[in-house]
Design a protein around this motif. Structure first.
Motif: not given
Length: 272
Positions: A44-49
Motif C-alpha cells: 500500500e505504501a509502495h505501489t510504484r517502484l
C-alpha cells in the motif's frame, strides 16, 4: 468495516497451515525466492517502484532487481512506464488459485451457511499467516451492510477475535516470542497495545478456548471466535462471526452466538 491489505475433494483431509521446514540446499531455488520477494516488495505504501527502490527493499542490486522486474513484466505480473514498475491484476490470480484448489474453504462452506442462518451474522473461517489472519471462507449478510471482509482479506491478527484466538492457541512460549517481536499498531481507542494486557488476554483465551474482540479494528463492531480442530485435535483455523454491537451487551452476544459456534466447529471436526 475497513479491510487491511485486501486481496471438495472430501476424500482427503484439508491442508493444515504449513510450518517452516528445513530444506536440503540442493533443492533450494534462490531465483524463485527472489522473484516472490520482488512481488511482495509492493504494498500500500509502495505501489510504484523503480528498480533501485525495489532492489533496496529486497536486498538486491539495481541490476539484479531490474532483471527480475523485466522477467515479471514479460510474464504479465508487472507493468512499467520505463522507469517505475507496478503490479498488474494478474498477481491476484495467485491468490485465486488457492481459493479454487484448497479443500478447507469448500469443506466448511455448508456449515458456514448454517451458522450464518442461525446467528443472522456473517460467519468466517480464517487462518493465521505470520502476524495476520487471512479470511478463506465466509457466508451470510450482516444486518449492517457496511461491514464485511472479502475473501483473501488480510487483517492484523491481534485486533480480531479470530486472530487473538489463533495467536493464543500457539501456546505461552510462542506468545512470549511474538510479544517480544510484535509491532503493535493502534486502530481505535480500544485497540490493545499494552503487552501485559495482551499477555493476560492470551492466557484467558487459552483457558476458555474461545475469544471475544470488541472495537479493536473498527468502532461499534465485535467478533467471537472458536477454534476449528481436526480429528487429531490440532487447530487448523478459526471459526468466527462478526456483528455490529448496537444495543446488545457483550454477555448477551456471547450467549447468543457461542453455542452455535462451538456446535458448528464440533460438527466439522470429523471432516478436517
Amino acid at each position: 468495516m475497513s479491510v487491511v491489505n485486501s486481496t471438495a475433494d472430501l476424500s482427503a483431509h484439508p491442508e493444515k497451515p504449513e510450518q517452516t521446514k528445513a530444506i536440503d540446499p540442493r533443492d533450494w531455488i534462490a531465483g524463485l525466492e527472489k522473484g516472490l520477494a520482488m512481488i511482495a516488495s509492493f504494498d500500500e505504501a509502495h505501489t510504484r517502484l523503480t528498480a533501485s527502490q525495489a532492489g533496496a527493499r529486497c536486498g538486491m542490486t539495481r541490476t539484479a532487481a531490474r532483471r527480475y522486474l523485466l522477467t515479471l513484466q514479460h510474464l504479465g505480473y508487472v507493468a512499467s512506464d520505463g522507469k517505475y514498475f507496478w503490479l498488474t491484476p494478474k498477481v491476484m490470480r495467485l491468490g485465486q488459485l488457492y481459493m479454487e484448489s484448497a479443500r478447507l474453504p469448500r469443506i466448511v462452506q455448508p456449515a458456514l451457511q448454517r451458522l450464518a442462518v442461525g446467528t443472522q451474522e456473517i460467519s468466517y473461517v480464517s487462518v493465521l499467516d505470520g502476524d495476520e489472519i487471512v479470511y478463506v471462507a465466509r457466508n451470510g449478510t450482516n444486518r449492517s451492510m457496511n461491514t464485511s471482509f472479502v475473501l483473501g482479506a488480510r487483517v492484523p491478527a491481534p485486533v480480531t477475535a479470530a486472530g487473538l484466538l489463533l495467536l493464543a492457541l500457539q501456546g505461552q512460549a510462542a506468545n512470549e516470542r511474538w510479544l517480544a517481536q510484535g509491532n503493535l499498531k493502534t486502530f481505535t481507542s480500544h485497540t490493545l497495545t499494552d503487552k501485559n494486557q495482551l499477555r493476560a488476554m492470551f492466557a484467558m483465551v487459552r483457558t476458555q478456548d474461545w475469544a471475544l474482540s470488541e472495537q479493536q479494528l473498527d468502532l461499534s463492531y465485535r467478533g467471537v471466535a472458536v477454534p476449528l480442530r481436526d480429528h487429531k485435535g490440532e487447530v487448523v483455523a478459526a471459526l468466527s462471526v462478526s456483528m455490529p454491537m448496537q444495543f446488545e451487551s457483550s454477555p448477551s452476544a456471547v450467549e447468543r452466538v457461542l453455542p452455535l459456534l462451538k456446535e458448528t466447529a464440533q460438527s466439522l471436526r470429523h471432516l478436517l
